[in-house]
Design a protein around this motif. Structure first.
Motif: not given
Length: 294
Positions: A102, A106-109, A118-119, A121-122, A125
């Motif tokens: 992830y 760039n799925r997570l900042d 945050s997970l 919003n990817t 998950y």
């Protein structure tokens, strides 16, 4: 007929074509219907009611009834392990390998703290509260390949997972969310559109209060000084040098934590987010402030 035209052509075709008779005409559509099966010698005379007993009466047998035999669920002895299994909380797993993927895609900042929202919003998950899902279980698959420096909040983690994250200079926290908070976090847009105030997070129940108060498990209710000591103990146990967070350029991000009653980063319990007007409404009454206070 090649040189003929008009009436001559039509008359010559009539001479060649067969005469119209009952043998060469087709029935109108729907005029013929397939005959119904009669009673017959072997057709039966029970009218679909079956044989003797409950089969010929329309009292349908209950689910699990085996017509007089001992039911399947009564043939075996009691297993206390499964007592209350339908009430147990479940934590869908997320491996460190997938978490690294992830981050690489760039799925997570990683410049911001990572939590359950945050997970989700990817888009990769998901949790379902109706299936008793209570959060993220971070597993240690490919822990030796994890290289990111993150500040992550999960609901369940083991000791090797904690060591893999802290080895890279990251920080991990285990936190509890009640059912009402999980409903709000799973679909934040729908929650904010209803115009409801952000709920305050409840304390964990007695069966997991010890886990979230443990410094070795990095519980969000644990003493920060004891957590610092446990970080050093874990580094000595797994044989790596613990990076100094105080000298890190991302010190503020790594130290950012939610309040035990807080649900969203930057938003306090009791606030109402108006998506249409793009404003945030805060409570002004003293009893509301006291109710939502930590």
């Amino acid at each position: 007929m090649a040189g003929k035209q008009g009436k001559d052509l039509a008359l010559s075709m009539l001479r060649v074509l067969p005469r119209l008779s009952l043998g060469n005409i087709r029935d109108n559509p729907g005029s013929r219907k397939s005959p119904k099966r009669g009673r017959g010698q072997h057709g039966g005379n029970k009218h679909g009611a079956g044989n003797k007993g409950s089969g010929q009466r329309q009292n349908y047998m209950r689910l699990g009834y085996e017509t007089g035999n001992t039911p399947f669920y009564l043939r075996f002895s009691k297993e206390p392990y499964y007592k209350g299994h339908h009430l147990r909380r479940e934590y869908p797993p997320l491996s460190l390998k997938t978490l690294q993927l992830y981050i690489d895609t760039n799925r997570l900042d990683i410049s911001k703290p990572i939590d359950l929202i945050s997970l989700i919003n990817t888009g990769l998950y998901n949790i379902n509260v109706h299936w008793k899902h209570a959060g993220v279980h971070l597993t240690d698959e490919d822990a030796h390949c994890f290289e990111a420096k993150i500040n992550i909040e999960v609901q369940w983690a083991s000791e090797p997972v904690i060591a893999a994250i802290e080895k890279n200079g990251g920080v991990i926290t285990t936190a509890y969310y009640d059912i009402k908070c999980l409903h709000a976090m799973c679909n934040t847009k729908q929650f904010f559109s209803r115009g409801e105030p952000i709920p305050r997070r409840l304390l964990p129940p007695t069966d997991c209060l010890e886990y979230y108060s443990s410094a070795s498990m990095r519980g969000y209710l644990a003493d920060p000084e004891k957590i610092s000591q446990e970080r050093l103990v874990l580094a000595q146990k797994y044989g790596y040098e613990l990076p100094k967070i105080e000298e890190d350029s991302d010190y503020e991000m790594l130290c950012e934590r939610k309040d035990p009653r807080q649900l969203f980063y930057g938003l306090e319990p009791g606030w109402v987010v108006n998506l249409k007007d793009k404003v945030i409404l805060k409570p002004k009454a003293e009893y509301l402030k006291e109710f939502y206070a930590s």
